[in-house]
Design an enzyme around this catalytic site. Structure first.
Site, PDB file in Angstrom:
ATOM      1  N   TYR A 146       7.560  -4.821 -10.215  1.00 57.81           N
ATOM      2  CA  TYR A 146       7.352  -3.873  -9.353  1.00 57.81           C
ATOM      3  C   TYR A 146       7.017  -4.626  -7.839  1.00 57.81           C
ATOM      4  O   TYR A 146       7.337  -4.080  -6.804  1.00 57.81           O
ATOM      5  CB  TYR A 146       6.785  -2.753  -9.904  1.00 57.81           C
ATOM      6  CG  TYR A 146       6.357  -1.589  -8.934  1.00 57.81           C
ATOM      7  CD1 TYR A 146       7.397  -0.509  -8.647  1.00 57.81           C
ATOM      8  CD2 TYR A 146       5.206  -1.500  -8.202  1.00 57.81           C
ATOM      9  CE1 TYR A 146       7.054   0.497  -7.671  1.00 57.81           C
ATOM     10  CE2 TYR A 146       4.927  -0.713  -7.332  1.00 57.81           C
ATOM     11  CZ  TYR A 146       5.800   0.474  -7.305  1.00 57.81           C
ATOM     12  OH  TYR A 146       5.554   1.515  -6.293  1.00 57.81           O
ATOM     13  N   LYS A 150       8.565  -5.088  -4.041  1.00 53.29           N
ATOM     14  CA  LYS A 150       7.658  -4.296  -2.922  1.00 53.29           C
ATOM     15  C   LYS A 150       7.254  -5.229  -2.232  1.00 53.29           C
ATOM     16  O   LYS A 150       7.527  -4.839  -0.682  1.00 53.29           O
ATOM     17  CB  LYS A 150       6.745  -3.350  -3.470  1.00 53.29           C
ATOM     18  CG  LYS A 150       6.950  -1.996  -4.210  1.00 53.29           C
ATOM     19  CD  LYS A 150       7.906  -1.227  -3.684  1.00 53.29           C
ATOM     20  CE  LYS A 150       8.449   0.138  -4.330  1.00 53.29           C
ATOM     21  NZ  LYS A 150       9.054   1.048  -3.589  1.00 53.29           N
TER      22      LYS A 150
END
Length: 240
Positions: A146, A150
């Site tokens: 994740y 990002k």
């Protein structure tokens, strides 16, 4: 001073808009006179226009965008918020989890931009907003895929902003901070809201709507910027 935004006649596509921040934004866009079109894999709880789309599927994204353009003739704003947040350490994570996270969180944004931005360029008007996370800079145990996705999105958005700046299309990034959403709760079970508030300063989806409406509006004469609504990401290193 009370800020208000007029979205009359404008069409905004929101990926991952069935719940959380996206759902709050869809409601706000409609309330401001615009039309929010939600792309998601699950239908929203509220009555908003919805297209079932897996953003990891490039052809599905392009088909969904073509449908919106056929119906409305334009897309004024794109908010790319669809994301998944699996929890496993680097040593535990399998290839499927890594690949799926990047396909949804990173590839999904690229496919949406490739489908939406050309008609913005043609009209010499439009705004794209991409979601990043404070974890992109701090990292977080159990969220490497994740966090990596990002971080990559920031570089992607800044590059796209440079490419389309002469066409009067703006591309900006929002780091919402820690928000009390279904996704956050599923990834961080076992603690109540008071604990999260005291530990990391948790917010609500509506807290992010104002910054998003600002970036979608002509009031935001900016591009290639990262607007952070962070509270206490330094504390995240101890919140496991």
């Amino acid at each position: 001073m009370k800020a208000t935004f007029d979205a009359t006649g404008e069409v905004v596509v929101i990926t991952g808009g069935a719940r959380g921040i996206g759902a709050a934004l869809a409601h706000a866009v409609n309330a401001a006179g615009g039309t929010a079109v939600v792309f998601d894999v699950t239908p929203p709880a509220d009555k908003v226009e919805y297209v079932e789309v897996d953003v990891a599927d490039r052809s599905a994204v392009h088909a969904a965008v073509a449908g919106v353009l056929d119906r409305y003739g334009r897309i004024d704003g794109l908010v790319a918020g669809a994301a998944v947040q699996p929890r496993s350490t680097v040593l535990e994570m399998d290839a499927a989890e890594w690949t799926r996270t990047l396909q949804v969180n990173l590839d999904g944004v690229v496919w949406a931009c490739q489908a939406v931005v050309p008609q913005m360029v043609e009209r010499q008007s439009g705004s794209v907003v991409v979601f990043t996370s404070g974890l992109a800079s701090t990292g977080y145990a159990g969220a490497s895929a994740y966090a990596a996705s990002k971080a990559a999105l920031v570089a992607f958005a800044k590059s796209l902003a440079v490419e389309v700046a002469r066409d009067r299309v703006r591309v900006n990034v929002v780091a919402p901070g820690v928000i009390d959403t279904e996704q956050f709760r599923s990834a961080n079970g076992g603690a109540d809201r008071d604990h999260w508030h005291d530990t990391i300063g948790i917010g609500d989806p509506d807290d992010v709507v104002g910054p998003l409406l600002f970036l979608l509006s002509d009031a935001a004469a900016m591009t290639g910027s990262v607007l952070a609504r962070e509270r206490a990401f330094a504390k995240l290193t101890s919140f496991i």
